[in-house]
Design a protein around this motif. Structure first.
Motif, PDB file in Angstrom:
ATOM      1  N   LYS A 180       0.827  -1.207   0.000  1.00 32.24           N
ATOM      2  CA  LYS A 180       0.000   0.000   0.000  1.00 32.24           C
ATOM      3  C   LYS A 180       0.865   1.262   0.000  1.00 32.24           C
ATOM      4  O   LYS A 180       1.907   1.318   0.651  1.00 32.24           O
ATOM      5  CB  LYS A 180      -0.937  -0.007   1.213  1.00 32.24           C
ATOM      6  N   GLU A 181       0.381   2.266  -0.707  1.00 31.40           N
ATOM      7  CA  GLU A 181       1.128   3.515  -0.842  1.00 31.40           C
ATOM      8  C   GLU A 181       1.399   4.165   0.511  1.00 31.40           C
ATOM      9  O   GLU A 181       2.438   4.800   0.705  1.00 31.40           O
ATOM     10  CB  GLU A 181       0.364   4.472  -1.752  1.00 31.40           C
ATOM     11  N   ALA A 182       0.499   3.988   1.459  1.00 33.61           N
ATOM     12  CA  ALA A 182       0.665   4.599   2.779  1.00 33.61           C
ATOM     13  C   ALA A 182       1.899   4.058   3.506  1.00 33.61           C
ATOM     14  O   ALA A 182       2.413   4.704   4.428  1.00 33.61           O
ATOM     15  CB  ALA A 182      -0.580   4.356   3.626  1.00 33.61           C
ATOM     16  N   LEU A 183       2.404   2.907   3.091  1.00 37.01           N
ATOM     17  CA  LEU A 183       3.569   2.294   3.745  1.00 37.01           C
ATOM     18  C   LEU A 183       4.891   2.727   3.122  1.00 37.01           C
ATOM     19  O   LEU A 183       5.959   2.338   3.602  1.00 37.01           O
ATOM     20  CB  LEU A 183       3.462   0.762   3.691  1.00 37.01           C
ATOM     21  N   LEU A 184       4.831   3.520   2.080  1.00 35.85           N
ATOM     22  CA  LEU A 184       6.041   3.850   1.330  1.00 35.85           C
ATOM     23  C   LEU A 184       7.115   4.502   2.196  1.00 35.85           C
ATOM     24  O   LEU A 184       8.301   4.197   2.071  1.00 35.85           O
ATOM     25  CB  LEU A 184       5.685   4.766   0.151  1.00 35.85           C
ATOM     26  N   LYS A 185       6.719   5.368   3.095  1.00 35.59           N
ATOM     27  CA  LYS A 185       7.705   6.084   3.922  1.00 35.59           C
ATOM     28  C   LYS A 185       8.428   5.147   4.894  1.00 35.59           C
ATOM     29  O   LYS A 185       9.546   5.443   5.339  1.00 35.59           O
ATOM     30  CB  LYS A 185       7.028   7.222   4.691  1.00 35.59           C
ATOM     31  N   ASP A 186       7.815   4.011   5.216  1.00 40.93           N
ATOM     32  CA  ASP A 186       8.428   3.066   6.148  1.00 40.93           C
ATOM     33  C   ASP A 186       9.070   1.865   5.441  1.00 40.93           C
ATOM     34  O   ASP A 186       9.772   1.075   6.080  1.00 40.93           O
ATOM     35  CB  ASP A 186       7.379   2.550   7.149  1.00 40.93           C
ATOM     36  N   ALA A 187       8.794   1.711   4.158  1.00 42.81           N
ATOM     37  CA  ALA A 187       9.319   0.557   3.420  1.00 42.81           C
ATOM     38  C   ALA A 187      10.787   0.768   3.052  1.00 42.81           C
ATOM     39  O   ALA A 187      11.207   1.877   2.718  1.00 42.81           O
ATOM     40  CB  ALA A 187       8.488   0.335   2.164  1.00 42.81           C
ATOM     41  N   LYS A 188      11.552  -0.308   3.116  1.00 39.95           N
ATOM     42  CA  LYS A 188      12.974  -0.261   2.769  1.00 39.95           C
ATOM     43  C   LYS A 188      13.340  -1.493   1.946  1.00 39.95           C
ATOM     44  O   LYS A 188      12.813  -2.588   2.179  1.00 39.95           O
ATOM     45  CB  LYS A 188      13.836  -0.214   4.017  1.00 39.95           C
ATOM     46  N   VAL A 189      14.234  -1.292   0.990  1.00 40.56           N
ATOM     47  CA  VAL A 189      14.810  -2.422   0.269  1.00 40.56           C
ATOM     48  C   VAL A 189      16.033  -2.861   1.058  1.00 40.56           C
ATOM     49  O   VAL A 189      17.055  -2.184   1.081  1.00 40.56           O
ATOM     50  CB  VAL A 189      15.193  -2.025  -1.176  1.00 40.56           C
ATOM     51  N   ILE A 190      15.909  -3.999   1.743  1.00 32.58           N
ATOM     52  CA  ILE A 190      16.997  -4.455   2.615  1.00 32.58           C
ATOM     53  C   ILE A 190      17.978  -5.374   1.878  1.00 32.58           C
ATOM     54  O   ILE A 190      19.063  -5.647   2.385  1.00 32.58           O
ATOM     55  CB  ILE A 190      16.434  -5.174   3.857  1.00 32.58           C
ATOM     56  N   GLN A 191      17.594  -5.788   0.710  1.00 36.18           N
ATOM     57  CA  GLN A 191      18.525  -6.549  -0.137  1.00 36.18           C
ATOM     58  C   GLN A 191      18.208  -6.216  -1.582  1.00 36.18           C
ATOM     59  O   GLN A 191      17.058  -6.317  -2.028  1.00 36.18           O
ATOM     60  CB  GLN A 191      18.391  -8.049   0.095  1.00 36.18           C
ATOM     61  N   TYR A 218      15.175 -19.432   4.186  1.00 31.92           N
ATOM     62  CA  TYR A 218      16.248 -19.195   3.222  1.00 31.92           C
ATOM     63  C   TYR A 218      17.016 -17.913   3.531  1.00 31.92           C
ATOM     64  O   TYR A 218      18.229 -17.850   3.368  1.00 31.92           O
ATOM     65  CB  TYR A 218      15.651 -19.122   1.807  1.00 31.92           C
ATOM     66  N   ASN A 219      16.310 -16.883   3.984  1.00 30.68           N
ATOM     67  CA  ASN A 219      16.960 -15.606   4.283  1.00 30.68           C
ATOM     68  C   ASN A 219      16.473 -15.108   5.648  1.00 30.68           C
ATOM     69  O   ASN A 219      15.789 -14.089   5.752  1.00 30.68           O
ATOM     70  CB  ASN A 219      16.636 -14.589   3.188  1.00 30.68           C
ATOM     71  N   PRO A 220      16.855 -15.824   6.728  1.00 25.70           N
ATOM     72  CA  PRO A 220      16.338 -15.482   8.066  1.00 25.70           C
ATOM     73  C   PRO A 220      16.793 -14.121   8.559  1.00 25.70           C
ATOM     74  O   PRO A 220      16.099 -13.473   9.343  1.00 25.70           O
ATOM     75  CB  PRO A 220      16.901 -16.611   8.943  1.00 25.70           C
ATOM     76  N   ASN A 221      17.954 -13.665   8.094  1.00 23.84           N
ATOM     77  CA  ASN A 221      18.470 -12.361   8.542  1.00 23.84           C
ATOM     78  C   ASN A 221      17.593 -11.197   8.073  1.00 23.84           C
ATOM     79  O   ASN A 221      17.659 -10.110   8.642  1.00 23.84           O
ATOM     80  CB  ASN A 221      19.900 -12.161   8.038  1.00 23.84           C
ATOM     81  N   ALA A 222      16.787 -11.430   7.043  1.00 23.95           N
ATOM     82  CA  ALA A 222      15.928 -10.357   6.520  1.00 23.95           C
ATOM     83  C   ALA A 222      14.682 -10.175   7.374  1.00 23.95           C
ATOM     84  O   ALA A 222      13.997  -9.156   7.254  1.00 23.95           O
ATOM     85  CB  ALA A 222      15.535 -10.660   5.078  1.00 23.95           C
ATOM     86  N   GLY A 223      14.390 -11.142   8.234  1.00 23.38           N
ATOM     87  CA  GLY A 223      13.188 -11.055   9.070  1.00 23.38           C
ATOM     88  C   GLY A 223      11.934 -11.129   8.212  1.00 23.38           C
ATOM     89  O   GLY A 223      11.909 -11.767   7.156  1.00 23.38           O
ATOM     90  N   THR A 224      10.880 -10.466   8.657  1.00 23.01           N
ATOM     91  CA  THR A 224       9.631 -10.443   7.887  1.00 23.01           C
ATOM     92  C   THR A 224       9.804  -9.513   6.678  1.00 23.01           C
ATOM     93  O   THR A 224      10.093  -8.326   6.838  1.00 23.01           O
ATOM     94  CB  THR A 224       8.462  -9.950   8.759  1.00 23.01           C
ATOM     95  N   VAL A 237       8.972  -3.631   5.862  1.00 27.26           N
ATOM     96  CA  VAL A 237       8.267  -2.460   6.400  1.00 27.26           C
ATOM     97  C   VAL A 237       8.350  -2.547   7.924  1.00 27.26           C
ATOM     98  O   VAL A 237       7.520  -3.174   8.580  1.00 27.26           O
ATOM     99  CB  VAL A 237       6.796  -2.412   5.937  1.00 27.26           C
ATOM    100  N   ASN A 238       9.385  -1.949   8.480  1.00 27.98           N
ATOM    101  CA  ASN A 238       9.624  -1.946   9.933  1.00 27.98           C
ATOM    102  C   ASN A 238       9.681  -3.360  10.514  1.00 27.98           C
ATOM    103  O   ASN A 238       9.388  -3.572  11.691  1.00 27.98           O
ATOM    104  CB  ASN A 238       8.542  -1.138  10.663  1.00 27.98           C
ATOM    105  N   GLY A 239      10.056  -4.332   9.679  1.00 31.41           N
ATOM    106  CA  GLY A 239      10.162  -5.705  10.153  1.00 31.41           C
ATOM    107  C   GLY A 239       8.822  -6.339  10.497  1.00 31.41           C
ATOM    108  O   GLY A 239       8.774  -7.384  11.158  1.00 31.41           O
ATOM    109  N   GLU A 240       7.736  -5.739  10.074  1.00 31.86           N
ATOM    110  CA  GLU A 240       6.394  -6.235  10.389  1.00 31.86           C
ATOM    111  C   GLU A 240       5.717  -6.792   9.135  1.00 31.86           C
ATOM    112  O   GLU A 240       6.092  -6.477   8.002  1.00 31.86           O
ATOM    113  CB  GLU A 240       5.544  -5.092  10.963  1.00 31.86           C
ATOM    114  N   GLY A 241       4.697  -7.616   9.360  1.00 33.66           N
ATOM    115  CA  GLY A 241       3.936  -8.153   8.239  1.00 33.66           C
ATOM    116  C   GLY A 241       3.113  -7.065   7.563  1.00 33.66           C
ATOM    117  O   GLY A 241       2.649  -6.128   8.214  1.00 33.66           O
ATOM    118  N   PHE A 242       2.944  -7.177   6.269  1.00 35.38           N
ATOM    119  CA  PHE A 242       2.126  -6.204   5.520  1.00 35.38           C
ATOM    120  C   PHE A 242       1.455  -6.928   4.362  1.00 35.38           C
ATOM    121  O   PHE A 242       1.889  -8.003   3.930  1.00 35.38           O
ATOM    122  CB  PHE A 242       2.983  -5.035   5.015  1.00 35.38           C
TER     123      PHE A 242
END
Length: 221
Positions: free
Chosen positions: A82-93, A194-200, A126-131
Protein backbone atom coordinates in the motif's frame (compact mmCIF):
# COMPACT_ATOMS: atom_id res chain seq x y z
CA UNK A 1 -35.46 44.25 -122.15
CA UNK A 2 -37.80 43.17 -119.52
CA UNK A 3 -37.18 44.46 -116.08
CA UNK A 4 -37.35 40.92 -114.59
CA UNK A 5 -34.43 39.80 -116.64
CA UNK A 6 -32.13 42.41 -115.26
CA UNK A 7 -29.16 40.89 -113.38
CA UNK A 8 -29.51 41.37 -109.67
CA UNK A 9 -26.41 42.60 -107.88
CA UNK A 10 -24.54 39.95 -105.88
CA UNK A 11 -24.94 40.57 -102.14
CA UNK A 12 -21.72 41.27 -100.35
CA UNK A 13 -20.56 38.69 -97.76
CA UNK A 14 -20.67 39.96 -94.24
CA UNK A 15 -17.41 39.68 -92.27
CA UNK A 16 -18.49 37.97 -88.99
CA UNK A 17 -15.39 39.01 -87.10
CA UNK A 18 -16.35 42.61 -87.59
CA UNK A 19 -19.69 42.15 -85.94
CA UNK A 20 -19.98 43.87 -82.56
CA UNK A 21 -21.21 40.69 -80.83
CA UNK A 22 -18.48 38.32 -82.14
CA UNK A 23 -15.58 38.90 -79.71
CA UNK A 24 -17.68 39.15 -76.53
CA UNK A 25 -19.18 35.75 -77.40
CA UNK A 26 -15.73 34.27 -77.99
CA UNK A 27 -14.41 35.62 -74.67
CA UNK A 28 -17.45 34.37 -72.77
CA UNK A 29 -17.18 30.90 -74.30
CA UNK A 30 -13.49 30.70 -73.48
CA UNK A 31 -14.15 31.76 -69.88
CA UNK A 32 -16.84 29.09 -69.48
CA UNK A 33 -14.54 26.38 -70.84
CA UNK A 34 -11.70 27.50 -68.57
CA UNK A 35 -13.88 27.47 -65.43
CA UNK A 36 -15.32 24.06 -66.37
CA UNK A 37 -11.81 22.65 -66.85
CA UNK A 38 -10.58 23.94 -63.50
CA UNK A 39 -13.68 22.64 -61.70
CA UNK A 40 -13.36 19.21 -63.34
CA UNK A 41 -9.66 18.91 -62.44
CA UNK A 42 -10.37 19.92 -58.84
CA UNK A 43 -13.17 17.37 -58.51
CA UNK A 44 -10.97 14.63 -59.99
CA UNK A 45 -8.01 15.24 -57.68
CA UNK A 46 -10.06 15.71 -54.49
CA UNK A 47 -12.42 12.75 -54.81
CA UNK A 48 -10.00 10.05 -53.46
CA UNK A 49 -9.24 12.09 -50.34
CA UNK A 50 -12.91 12.71 -49.65
CA UNK A 51 -13.66 9.01 -50.11
CA UNK A 52 -10.85 8.02 -47.75
CA UNK A 53 -12.04 10.38 -45.05
CA UNK A 54 -15.57 9.10 -45.39
CA UNK A 55 -14.42 5.50 -45.02
CA UNK A 56 -12.31 6.31 -41.98
CA UNK A 57 -15.21 8.06 -40.31
CA UNK A 58 -17.51 5.18 -41.01
CA UNK A 59 -14.99 2.73 -39.63
CA UNK A 60 -14.62 4.71 -36.42
CA UNK A 61 -18.39 5.00 -36.04
CA UNK A 62 -18.86 1.25 -36.41
CA UNK A 63 -16.04 0.14 -34.10
CA UNK A 64 -17.12 -0.05 -30.47
CA UNK A 65 -13.54 -0.62 -29.25
CA UNK A 66 -11.07 1.64 -31.11
CA UNK A 67 -7.37 0.82 -31.11
CA UNK A 68 -6.51 3.64 -28.73
CA UNK A 69 -8.46 1.86 -26.02
CA UNK A 70 -5.56 -0.60 -25.65
CA UNK A 71 -3.17 2.25 -24.79
CA UNK A 72 -5.69 3.83 -22.42
CA UNK A 73 -5.78 0.71 -20.24
CA UNK A 74 -2.01 0.16 -20.12
CA UNK A 75 -0.62 -0.07 -16.56
CA UNK A 76 2.61 1.05 -14.97
CA UNK A 77 4.08 -1.29 -12.39
CA UNK A 78 3.39 -0.25 -8.79
CA UNK A 79 5.01 -1.20 -5.51
CA UNK A 80 3.60 -4.49 -4.15
CA UNK A 81 2.34 -2.83 -0.97
CA UNK A 82 0.00 0.00 0.00
CA UNK A 83 1.13 3.51 -0.84
CA UNK A 84 0.66 4.60 2.78
CA UNK A 85 3.57 2.29 3.75
CA UNK A 86 6.04 3.85 1.33
CA UNK A 87 7.70 6.08 3.92
CA UNK A 88 8.43 3.07 6.15
CA UNK A 89 9.32 0.56 3.42
CA UNK A 90 12.97 -0.26 2.77
CA UNK A 91 14.81 -2.42 0.27
CA UNK A 92 17.00 -4.46 2.61
CA UNK A 93 18.53 -6.55 -0.14
CA UNK A 94 19.04 -5.26 -3.64
CA UNK A 95 18.95 -6.78 -7.12
CA UNK A 96 22.38 -8.02 -8.19
CA UNK A 97 23.54 -5.77 -11.03
CA UNK A 98 26.89 -6.66 -12.58
CA UNK A 99 27.35 -3.00 -13.57
CA UNK A 100 26.78 -1.67 -10.03
CA UNK A 101 29.63 -0.69 -7.72
CA UNK A 102 31.32 -3.27 -5.49
CA UNK A 103 29.41 -2.31 -2.36
CA UNK A 104 26.05 -2.68 -4.09
CA UNK A 105 27.03 -6.04 -5.55
CA UNK A 106 28.13 -7.31 -2.13
CA UNK A 107 24.82 -6.19 -0.62
CA UNK A 108 22.96 -8.17 -3.29
CA UNK A 109 24.54 -11.50 -2.37
CA UNK A 110 22.43 -14.08 -0.57
CA UNK A 111 24.25 -16.34 1.89
CA UNK A 112 22.93 -19.74 2.94
CA UNK A 113 25.06 -22.48 4.53
CA UNK A 114 28.18 -20.54 3.60
CA UNK A 115 27.10 -20.54 -0.06
CA UNK A 116 26.73 -17.27 -1.96
CA UNK A 117 24.05 -16.71 -4.58
CA UNK A 118 23.11 -13.52 -6.36
CA UNK A 119 19.79 -11.85 -5.70
CA UNK A 120 17.51 -11.81 -8.74
CA UNK A 121 14.96 -9.56 -7.05
CA UNK A 122 14.64 -7.21 -4.10
CA UNK A 123 13.76 -7.90 -0.45
CA UNK A 124 11.27 -5.34 0.90
CA UNK A 125 10.70 -4.79 4.61
CA UNK A 126 8.27 -2.46 6.40
CA UNK A 127 9.62 -1.95 9.93
CA UNK A 128 10.16 -5.70 10.15
CA UNK A 129 6.39 -6.24 10.39
CA UNK A 130 3.94 -8.15 8.24
CA UNK A 131 2.13 -6.20 5.52
CA UNK A 132 -0.36 -6.91 2.75
CA UNK A 133 1.33 -8.02 -0.48
CA UNK A 134 -0.38 -6.49 -3.52
CA UNK A 135 -0.30 -7.40 -7.21
CA UNK A 136 2.11 -5.00 -8.93
CA UNK A 137 0.25 -5.44 -12.24
CA UNK A 138 -2.99 -7.03 -13.37
CA UNK A 139 -2.56 -10.54 -14.69
CA UNK A 140 -3.16 -14.27 -14.28
CA UNK A 141 -1.86 -16.42 -11.45
CA UNK A 142 0.38 -19.04 -13.06
CA UNK A 143 1.55 -20.83 -9.91
CA UNK A 144 1.09 -20.86 -6.17
CA UNK A 145 3.84 -22.82 -4.47
CA UNK A 146 3.74 -23.83 -0.81
CA UNK A 147 7.35 -23.84 0.31
CA UNK A 148 8.26 -23.08 3.91
CA UNK A 149 11.92 -22.74 2.93
CA UNK A 150 11.39 -19.65 0.77
CA UNK A 151 8.16 -18.68 2.51
CA UNK A 152 5.76 -19.70 -0.33
CA UNK A 153 5.67 -18.24 -3.85
CA UNK A 154 3.09 -16.67 -6.14
CA UNK A 155 3.87 -16.27 -9.86
CA UNK A 156 1.72 -13.98 -12.03
CA UNK A 157 1.95 -13.52 -15.80
CA UNK A 158 1.01 -10.24 -17.48
CA UNK A 159 -0.16 -9.26 -20.97
CA UNK A 160 2.96 -7.17 -21.63
CA UNK A 161 5.19 -10.27 -21.54
CA UNK A 162 6.29 -9.72 -17.96
CA UNK A 163 6.12 -12.15 -15.06
CA UNK A 164 6.21 -11.14 -11.39
CA UNK A 165 7.06 -13.45 -8.49
CA UNK A 166 6.25 -12.86 -4.83
CA UNK A 167 8.13 -14.98 -2.27
CA UNK A 168 7.98 -15.10 1.51
CA UNK A 169 4.19 -14.79 1.47
CA UNK A 170 1.70 -16.26 3.94
CA UNK A 171 -2.10 -16.23 4.14
CA UNK A 172 -2.22 -16.56 0.36
CA UNK A 173 -5.56 -15.32 -0.99
CA UNK A 174 -5.30 -16.48 -4.64
CA UNK A 175 -4.94 -19.74 -6.53
CA UNK A 176 -3.63 -20.86 -9.91
CA UNK A 177 -5.74 -19.57 -12.79
CA UNK A 178 -7.16 -16.58 -10.91
CA UNK A 179 -7.38 -13.25 -12.71
CA UNK A 180 -6.03 -10.51 -10.44
CA UNK A 181 -6.26 -6.73 -10.66
CA UNK A 182 -3.41 -4.34 -9.95
CA UNK A 183 -3.40 -3.59 -6.23
CA UNK A 184 -5.32 -6.73 -5.27
CA UNK A 185 -4.20 -8.40 -2.04
CA UNK A 186 -2.30 -11.63 -2.70
CA UNK A 187 -1.26 -12.49 0.86
CA UNK A 188 0.88 -11.22 3.72
CA UNK A 189 4.66 -10.80 4.05
CA UNK A 190 6.32 -13.32 6.40
CA UNK A 191 9.80 -14.56 7.28
CA UNK A 192 11.47 -17.64 5.76
CA UNK A 193 14.29 -20.10 6.35
CA UNK A 194 16.25 -19.19 3.22
CA UNK A 195 16.96 -15.61 4.28
CA UNK A 196 16.34 -15.48 8.07
CA UNK A 197 18.47 -12.36 8.54
CA UNK A 198 15.93 -10.36 6.52
CA UNK A 199 13.19 -11.06 9.07
CA UNK A 200 9.63 -10.44 7.89
CA UNK A 201 9.86 -9.27 4.28
CA UNK A 202 8.67 -9.76 0.70
CA UNK A 203 11.05 -11.03 -1.94
CA UNK A 204 9.91 -9.56 -5.25
CA UNK A 205 11.15 -10.53 -8.73
CA UNK A 206 10.35 -9.24 -12.21
CA UNK A 207 11.06 -11.08 -15.46
CA UNK A 208 10.66 -9.87 -19.05
CA UNK A 209 10.29 -12.74 -21.49
CA UNK A 210 11.86 -15.02 -18.85
CA UNK A 211 14.86 -12.77 -18.16
CA UNK A 212 15.25 -11.15 -14.73
CA UNK A 213 15.34 -7.36 -14.62
CA UNK A 214 15.81 -4.91 -11.76
CA UNK A 215 12.38 -4.23 -10.19
CA UNK A 216 13.54 -0.83 -8.91
CA UNK A 217 13.76 0.43 -12.50
CA UNK A 218 9.99 -0.06 -12.87
CA UNK A 219 8.35 0.41 -9.49
CA UNK A 220 6.44 3.57 -8.66
CA UNK A 221 3.21 4.96 -7.22
Amino acid sequence: MREDNKQKPTPQKTNVTKQRWFWPVIYASFSILLVAGVWGYSALTNSPKETGTSQLTATNDNNESPTVETNATAESMKYPFKEALLKDAKVIQDYYDVEANEQSREGALLVFNQTFTTSEGIAISVNGEGFDVLAALSGTVEEVKDDAFVGNEITISHSNGMTTKYSSVGDIAVKKGDKVDQGQVLGKAISNEYNPNAGTHLYFEVMQEGKHINPKSLLAF
